[in-house]
Design an enzyme around this catalytic site. Sequence first.
Site, PDB file in Angstrom:
ATOM      1  N   LEU A 171       0.854  -1.199   0.000  1.00 53.30           N
ATOM      2  CA  LEU A 171       0.000   0.000   0.000  1.00 53.30           C
ATOM      3  C   LEU A 171       0.886   1.243   0.000  1.00 53.30           C
ATOM      4  O   LEU A 171       1.699   1.434   0.914  1.00 53.30           O
ATOM      5  CB  LEU A 171      -0.911   0.008   1.229  1.00 53.30           C
ATOM      6  CG  LEU A 171      -1.817  -1.231   1.393  1.00 53.30           C
ATOM      7  CD1 LEU A 171      -2.780  -1.006   2.556  1.00 53.30           C
ATOM      8  CD2 LEU A 171      -2.567  -1.536   0.108  1.00 53.30           C
ATOM      9  N   ARG A 173      37.738  10.850 -10.032  1.00 57.74           N
ATOM     10  CA  ARG A 173      36.439  10.920 -10.712  1.00 57.74           C
ATOM     11  C   ARG A 173      36.230   9.668 -11.574  1.00 57.74           C
ATOM     12  O   ARG A 173      37.127   8.845 -11.707  1.00 57.74           O
ATOM     13  CB  ARG A 173      36.369  12.206 -11.519  1.00 57.74           C
ATOM     14  CG  ARG A 173      36.243  13.444 -10.622  1.00 57.74           C
ATOM     15  CD  ARG A 173      36.322  14.722 -11.428  1.00 57.74           C
ATOM     16  NE  ARG A 173      35.401  14.701 -12.550  1.00 57.74           N
ATOM     17  CZ  ARG A 173      35.537  15.462 -13.636  1.00 57.74           C
ATOM     18  NH1 ARG A 173      36.567  16.288 -13.752  1.00 57.74           N
ATOM     19  NH2 ARG A 173      34.663  15.382 -14.618  1.00 57.74           N
ATOM     20  N   ARG A 175       2.354  14.833   6.702  1.00 54.25           N
ATOM     21  CA  ARG A 175       3.297  15.318   7.725  1.00 54.25           C
ATOM     22  C   ARG A 175       4.747  15.350   7.258  1.00 54.25           C
ATOM     23  O   ARG A 175       5.621  15.856   7.954  1.00 54.25           O
ATOM     24  CB  ARG A 175       3.163  14.465   8.996  1.00 54.25           C
ATOM     25  CG  ARG A 175       1.985  14.895   9.850  1.00 54.25           C
ATOM     26  CD  ARG A 175       1.824  13.997  11.052  1.00 54.25           C
ATOM     27  NE  ARG A 175       1.263  12.696  10.672  1.00 54.25           N
ATOM     28  CZ  ARG A 175       1.333  11.611  11.437  1.00 54.25           C
ATOM     29  NH1 ARG A 175       1.954  11.657  12.598  1.00 54.25           N
ATOM     30  NH2 ARG A 175       0.799  10.476  11.029  1.00 54.25           N
TER      31      ARG A 175
HETATM   32  C1  UD1 Z   1      -3.402   1.648   9.762  1.00 53.85           C
HETATM   33  C2  UD1 Z   1      -4.260   0.539  10.352  1.00 53.85           C
HETATM   34  C3  UD1 Z   1      -4.006   0.420  11.846  1.00 53.85           C
HETATM   35  C4  UD1 Z   1      -2.537   0.169  12.096  1.00 53.85           C
HETATM   36  C5  UD1 Z   1      -1.689   1.244  11.434  1.00 53.85           C
HETATM   37  C6  UD1 Z   1      -0.237   0.850  11.499  1.00 53.85           C
HETATM   38  C7  UD1 Z   1      -6.315   0.497   9.036  1.00 53.85           C
HETATM   39  C8  UD1 Z   1      -7.727   0.911   8.961  1.00 53.85           C
HETATM   40  N1  UD1 Z   1      -5.645   0.880  10.107  1.00 53.85           N
HETATM   41  O1  UD1 Z   1      -3.829   2.878  10.334  1.00 53.85           O
HETATM   42  O2  UD1 Z   1      -4.765  -0.638  12.365  1.00 53.85           O
HETATM   43  O3  UD1 Z   1      -2.286   0.162  13.492  1.00 53.85           O
HETATM   44  O4  UD1 Z   1      -2.019   1.361  10.027  1.00 53.85           O
HETATM   45  O5  UD1 Z   1       0.549   1.914  11.032  1.00 53.85           O
HETATM   46  O6  UD1 Z   1      -5.837  -0.193   8.154  1.00 53.85           O
HETATM   47  N2  UD1 Z   1      -3.109   3.810   2.280  1.00 53.85           N
HETATM   48  C9  UD1 Z   1      -3.456   3.707   0.971  1.00 53.85           C
HETATM   49  N3  UD1 Z   1      -4.709   4.076   0.591  1.00 53.85           N
HETATM   50  C10 UD1 Z   1      -5.610   4.560   1.462  1.00 53.85           C
HETATM   51  C11 UD1 Z   1      -5.244   4.670   2.819  1.00 53.85           C
HETATM   52  C12 UD1 Z   1      -3.984   4.285   3.199  1.00 53.85           C
HETATM   53  O7  UD1 Z   1      -2.668   3.276   0.122  1.00 53.85           O
HETATM   54  O8  UD1 Z   1      -6.716   4.883   1.035  1.00 53.85           O
HETATM   55  C13 UD1 Z   1      -1.756   3.401   2.687  1.00 53.85           C
HETATM   56  C14 UD1 Z   1      -0.964   4.553   3.253  1.00 53.85           C
HETATM   57  O9  UD1 Z   1      -0.183   5.180   2.240  1.00 53.85           O
HETATM   58  C15 UD1 Z   1      -0.074   3.875   4.292  1.00 53.85           C
HETATM   59  C16 UD1 Z   1      -0.915   2.669   4.733  1.00 53.85           C
HETATM   60  O10 UD1 Z   1      -1.876   2.467   3.727  1.00 53.85           O
HETATM   61  O11 UD1 Z   1       1.126   3.388   3.738  1.00 53.85           O
HETATM   62  C17 UD1 Z   1      -1.555   2.874   6.085  1.00 53.85           C
HETATM   63  O12 UD1 Z   1      -2.431   3.973   5.999  1.00 53.85           O
HETATM   64  P1  UD1 Z   1      -2.606   5.010   7.178  1.00 53.85           P
HETATM   65  O13 UD1 Z   1      -3.525   6.074   6.740  1.00 53.85           O
HETATM   66  O14 UD1 Z   1      -1.288   5.404   7.720  1.00 53.85           O
HETATM   67  O15 UD1 Z   1      -3.366   4.097   8.237  1.00 53.85           O
HETATM   68  P2  UD1 Z   1      -3.437   4.330   9.797  1.00 53.85           P
HETATM   69  O16 UD1 Z   1      -4.573   5.224  10.080  1.00 53.85           O
HETATM   70  O17 UD1 Z   1      -2.126   4.699  10.334  1.00 53.85           O
END
Ligand code: UD1
Length: 457
Positions: free
Chosen positions: A11, A332, A18
């Site tokens: 993902l 170089r 941030r």
């Molecule tokens: C998520 C988990 C949480 C976990 C945490 C660990 C869910 C609902 N929650 O929360 O249980 O403890 O990660 O860090 O899964 N991303 C996408 N598409 C989206 C949303 C997110 O590709 O629509 C990717 C983000 O780029 C990221 C990852 O998924 O790499 C996690 O997304 P993030 O929004 O950080 O989830 P958290 O709210 O931190």
Amino acid sequence: MTTQSLNIVILAAGKGTRMQSLMPKVLHKLAGKALLQHVIDAAKQLNPSKIIVVYGYGGNAVPEAFAHENIVWVEQKEQLGTGHAVQQAAPHLDQDATTLILLGDVPLLSRTSCETLLNKTKALGLLTVNKANPTGYGRIVRNAQTSIEAIVEHKDATEQQRQITEVNTGIIAANNQHLKAWLAQLSNNNAQGEYYLTDIVALAVKDGHQVAAEVTNDESSVEGVNSKADLSGLERVYQMRYATALMNAGATLQDPFRIDVRGDLKIGKDVEIDVGCVFEGEVTLADKVKVGPYCVIKNSTIGSGTEIAAYTHIEQAHVNAGCKLGPYARLRPGAQIADHAHIGNFVEIKNSTIGDGSKVNHLSYVGDAVVGKNVNIGAGTITCNYDGANKFKTIIEDNAFIGSDTQLVAPVTIGEGATIAAGSTITRDAPAGQLTFCRAKEQKSIANWKRPVKKSK
Ligand code: UD1
Ligand code: MG
């Protein structure tokens, strides 16, 4: 489950607000390599049949940066949650495979944790970790028999659930047939209005499956990067691990907190590295190489016993055994230094071969040259290799002696054993064994000349 073929979904669609950056988060670098590249490299070690990356923020910038990788790219146009992200990948998931879901911003993930998780997983498995401060994470809810019942996101959790310190790392393994069925049932009826991937846990339990868990105690390996401070924290973890591995392989590091390896550093026995050095790309240091403080070495090989003094920069060069380089030398691309040669302070060598035992010790530029054995190149010698349009070669044969402050205007050959007098501008070939000089005809002295004096006010 290990006998089944493996699909990996990474993902990587999030913006990373941030990071305060114009660039998608997963393109930021750790140890000289994009965060997502770290994850792809770890994924490849698990021998998957397919790697699918879900991208979104930044558009094609992410796939373009990884054009060299064999990846199935899936665009998530709107980031509606982690469940929605995996839904986009679902059509590419093989029917009889297992899927491992990784996060593009968790760069130090551990191969063994992933393997253990996959081995434990039947229908669904979670990699979890205990956190002293679990704020923000999805909590792992277990029943009285310690079986996993659900993941509850921080924003949806009750006060009591927020006391749970075991959290979801986001790394999840699932059987594809089940996964596809669960993904189809997700809703966004929650505090964030998102499709949570984590809701598949309760769906699995409802279907009567036991949810497996691998609890890791290596927090850095599941740490996500959300800010530049996080990035620098994981950079230090990575560098300390690399330094420890170098020491375990026998290197003497003056200070393991002050070395940076951005690539792959191979070392022989009894290598010594002083503080502040940076190694980039593929670098090899053979036995007994000594690297002084604040050197930068990139994509180069250094032969045994060679000593590199402080502030020397080396890029795409090959240095043989027993050489002395620096301080303040610059090699170089295309510099090839044979055994026992000396390249001293403020000397720049580009695309040139320096033969055995030859010395270029002070303030010189040697470019596009072939220098033979036991040649001495005096201070301030310049090969004039460039006429503003084209480059030309200088050949200096064995045992030649080039006096200080000489310009060798290429193309030009200095014959074997030739001597060039200091201060010469050499535009034609110099014969072997002879003294060649080219200076202003006369040396004049003005007897009554006086130095200028300061005007009195
Ligand atoms: C998520 C988990 C949480 C976990 C945490 C660990 C869910 C609902 N929650 O929360 O249980 O403890 O990660 O860090 O899964 N991303 C996408 N598409 C989206 C949303 C997110 O590709 O629509 C990717 C983000 O780029 C990221 C990852 O998924 O790499 C996690 O997304 P993030 O929004 O950080 O989830 P958290 O709210 O931190
Ligand atoms: Mg997160």
